[in-house]
Design an enzyme around this catalytic site. Structure first.
Site, PDB file in Angstrom:
ATOM      1  N   PHE A 263      -4.097  -5.195   3.492  1.00  0.00           N
ATOM      2  CA  PHE A 263      -4.294  -4.702   2.134  1.00  0.00           C
ATOM      3  C   PHE A 263      -4.998  -5.696   1.349  1.00  0.00           C
ATOM      4  CE2 PHE A 263      -3.797  -3.575  -2.206  1.00  0.00           C
ATOM      5  CZ  PHE A 263      -3.816  -2.349  -2.272  1.00  0.00           C
TER       6      PHE A 263
ATOM      7  N   ASP B 215       4.709  -8.113   3.813  1.00  0.00           N
ATOM      8  CA  ASP B 215       4.338  -7.087   2.738  1.00  0.00           C
ATOM      9  C   ASP B 215       5.036  -5.850   2.912  1.00  0.00           C
ATOM     10  OD1 ASP B 215       3.307  -5.454   0.830  1.00  0.00           O
ATOM     11  OD2 ASP B 215       1.318  -6.554   0.838  1.00  0.00           O
TER      12      ASP B 215
ATOM     13  N   TYR C 134       6.609   1.052  -7.096  1.00  0.00           N
ATOM     14  CA  TYR C 134       5.989   2.472  -7.512  1.00  0.00           C
ATOM     15  C   TYR C 134       5.571   3.448  -6.157  1.00  0.00           C
ATOM     16  CZ  TYR C 134       1.863  -0.517  -6.752  1.00  0.00           C
ATOM     17  OH  TYR C 134       0.784  -1.336  -6.315  1.00  0.00           O
ATOM     18  N   LYS C 135       5.897   3.021  -5.110  1.00  0.00           N
ATOM     19  CA  LYS C 135       5.354   3.827  -4.036  1.00  0.00           C
ATOM     20  C   LYS C 135       6.639   4.703  -3.379  1.00  0.00           C
ATOM     21  CE  LYS C 135       1.289   0.970  -2.916  1.00  0.00           C
ATOM     22  NZ  LYS C 135       0.736  -0.139  -2.072  1.00  0.00           N
TER      23      LYS C 135
ATOM     24  N   ARG D 235      -5.740   9.971   3.892  1.00  0.00           N
ATOM     25  CA  ARG D 235      -4.382   9.591   4.004  1.00  0.00           C
ATOM     26  C   ARG D 235      -3.357  10.607   3.416  1.00  0.00           C
ATOM     27  NH1 ARG D 235      -2.690   3.830   1.419  1.00  0.00           N
ATOM     28  NH2 ARG D 235      -3.084   5.191  -0.435  1.00  0.00           N
TER      29      ARG D 235
HETATM   30  C1  LIG Z   1      -0.326  -1.182  -2.849  1.00  0.00           C
HETATM   31  C2  LIG Z   1      -0.213  -2.440  -1.979  1.00  0.00           C
HETATM   32  C3  LIG Z   1      -0.111  -3.642  -2.662  1.00  0.00           C
HETATM   33  C4  LIG Z   1      -0.469  -3.563  -4.395  1.00  0.00           C
HETATM   34  O1  LIG Z   1      -0.127  -4.724  -4.849  1.00  0.00           O
HETATM   35  P1  LIG Z   1      -0.017  -4.675  -6.582  1.00  0.00           P
HETATM   36  O2  LIG Z   1      -0.089  -6.388  -6.703  1.00  0.00           O
HETATM   37  O3  LIG Z   1       0.959  -3.957  -6.970  1.00  0.00           O
HETATM   38  O4  LIG Z   1      -1.319  -4.276  -6.985  1.00  0.00           O
HETATM   39  C5  LIG Z   1       0.040  -4.844  -2.190  1.00  0.00           C
HETATM   40  N1  LIG Z   1       0.148  -4.724  -0.956  1.00  0.00           N
HETATM   41  C6  LIG Z   1      -0.189  -3.839  -0.022  1.00  0.00           C
HETATM   42  C7  LIG Z   1       0.223  -3.824   1.370  1.00  0.00           C
HETATM   43  C8  LIG Z   1       0.052  -2.203  -0.567  1.00  0.00           C
HETATM   44  O5  LIG Z   1      -0.081  -1.400   0.211  1.00  0.00           O
END
Ligand SMILES: *Cc1c(COP(=O)(O)O)cnc(C)c1O
Length: 412
Positions: A125, A197, A222-223, A371
């Site tokens: 990401f 992560d 939030y996911k 997705r």
């Molecule tokens: C959604 C996501 C993020 C988001 O990070 P934020 O700091 O909340 O914007 C980070 N890493 C991964 C792998 C994600 O899927």
């Protein structure tokens, strides 16, 4: 399952199906994007009203104590910890995943002395890569970022100069999942520390951070944890590292005695050391509504159903959309798959917009990737059947082939 009736029967036998009633989803929507923004727990409205109306409105500043605002990061961390496979006092819910990655990466690099290589993945990401780059630029001590990809395997990237390995347990685009125990051991064999992560893993797949030998972990609420848009993230540090150094975002919430108002920084012992400053309490408080639902579900059952939904989705696309150029990019093997499935299609963006216009909400990721998040707490087998039928109809009729569906919005 070869017919919709069979899907309906599977839903009737599903032990997780009753949990769907604890979410409010708009009518006419098949929500396949819970991997990006989880659905709203019904309890969130009353909780927001209590926090804003009563705790803030009536309690005012007293609520830092009386409503437990001050302890919220640790209290929510303790509720989340079982889903991560660690003891309650080792997790905090605070800040964003990006910020938390900065904190744990800084701690890992400090622990590693003169090692100057950080290993990550080209496909990671982007924020993870950007935060690593920002850290390297800020430290200005000759760090090198080594990205694994089709040309460079993890085995080849690892050597005794590697300080830390930063990987997503479940890949945000493909849904591919790493074997956490094996990869952690592989990093350790070279003396590297491993940072996971868990943004697309927490609440979606069973996790055992302690048993699997992880060093640090961060991720979103939030996911799959349904904490609400932009809700604070979580952070875990293995107890063996917690007090080794202090992280550089050493704000007053991480002080040993924040209200001593001392002119000298002294880090708190334990995971509180990884806090920074005052939290967005309204948003943070809502995280609990999602965690309370997750706590009612057996994670092994969630995993079983997630894989079954994925198998069904893949099989229905294969058989019912066979005439169309859809390429599965998600591993089919269960041990290699998270909880979403992704397909490439040359007109992926427009196809997704046409689906959304029909109430099938998934999302689009570059390049050309459709997705579909599969969230066992509020999705059923018949939902998957219906979603694939609408996908088939959009493709068969070329309903996506309209200028309006090609226009890019700011958020895809
Ligand atoms: C959604 C996501 C993020 C988001 O990070 P934020 O700091 O909340 O914007 C980070 N890493 C991964 C792998 C994600 O899927």
């Amino acid at each position: 399952m070869r017919t919709r009736d069979e899907c309906v029967a599977a839903d009737q036998a599903d032990v997780l199906a009753p949990l769907k009633a604890q979410f409010s989803l708009p009518p006419g929507v098949l929500y396949l994007d819970g991997n990006s923004l989880g659905a709203k727990p019904r309890a969130a409205d009353a909780r927001a009203q209590a926090v804003v109306g009563e705790q803030w409105g009536q309690g005012l500043i007293r609520s830092w104590n009386s409503a437990g605002w001050f302890d919220l990061p640790a209290r929510l961390g303790a509720k989340l910890a079982p889903l991560l496979g660690v003891p309650g006092q080792e997790v905090v819910v605070t800040d964003s995943t990006s910020l938390n990655l900065f904190k744990v990466l800084a701690a890992a690099l400090r622990l590693q002395g003169s090692r100057r290589v950080i290993v990550s993945e080209r496909d990671n990401f982007p924020t993870d890569l950007y935060m690593i780059e920002g850290m390297m630029d800020f430290l200005d001590r000759g760090y090198e970022l080594r990205l694994i990809d089709e040309q460079l395997s993890l085995a080849d990237a690892l050597d005794d100069r590697v300080a830390a390995v930063v990987l997503s347990h479940v890949n945000y685009r493909s849904g591919a999942m790493y074997d956490m125990a094996a990869v952690s051991a592989q990093a350790h064999a070279h003396g590297a520390l491993i940072i996971w992560d868990l943004a697309h893993a927490a609440g979606a797949v069973p996790l055992a951070l302690a048993a699997d030998g992880a060093d640090f972990a961060v991720g979103c609420t939030y996911k799959y944890l349904n904490g609400g848009p932009g809700s604070p993230a979580f952070l875990w540090v293995a107890p063996r590292h917690q007090n080794a150094f202090w992280q550089p975002l050493s704000g007053w919430w991480s002080h040993k005695r924040p209200f001593a108002m001392s002119d000298r920084y002294e880090p708190a012992e334990g995971i509180r050391r990884y806090l920074c400053g005052t939290q967005p309490i309204t948003s943070l408080a809502l995280v609990e509504c999602g965690l309370d639902i997750a706590a009612q579900a057996d994670m092994a059952e969630v995993r079983r159903k997630s894989l079954a939904l994925g198998d069904l989705f893949i099989e229905l696309v294969r058989t019912r959309c066979a005439a169309h150029p859809l390429t599965l990019i998600t591993p089919q093997a269960h041990v290699r798959r998270g909880s979403h499935v992704s397909f490439r299609h040359p007109e992926g963006y427009a196809v997704m917009q046409a689906l959304i216009a029909r109430g099938v909400i998934g999302d689009y990721r570059e390049p050309e990737v459709l997705r579909f998040g599969l969230t066992p707490l509020y999705l059923g087998y018949a939902d998957v059947w219906d979603a694939v039928e609408i996908l088939r109809e959009v493709l068969d009729t070329r309903a996506w082939d309209q200028p309006a569906f090609r226009e890019r919005a700011a958020v895809t």
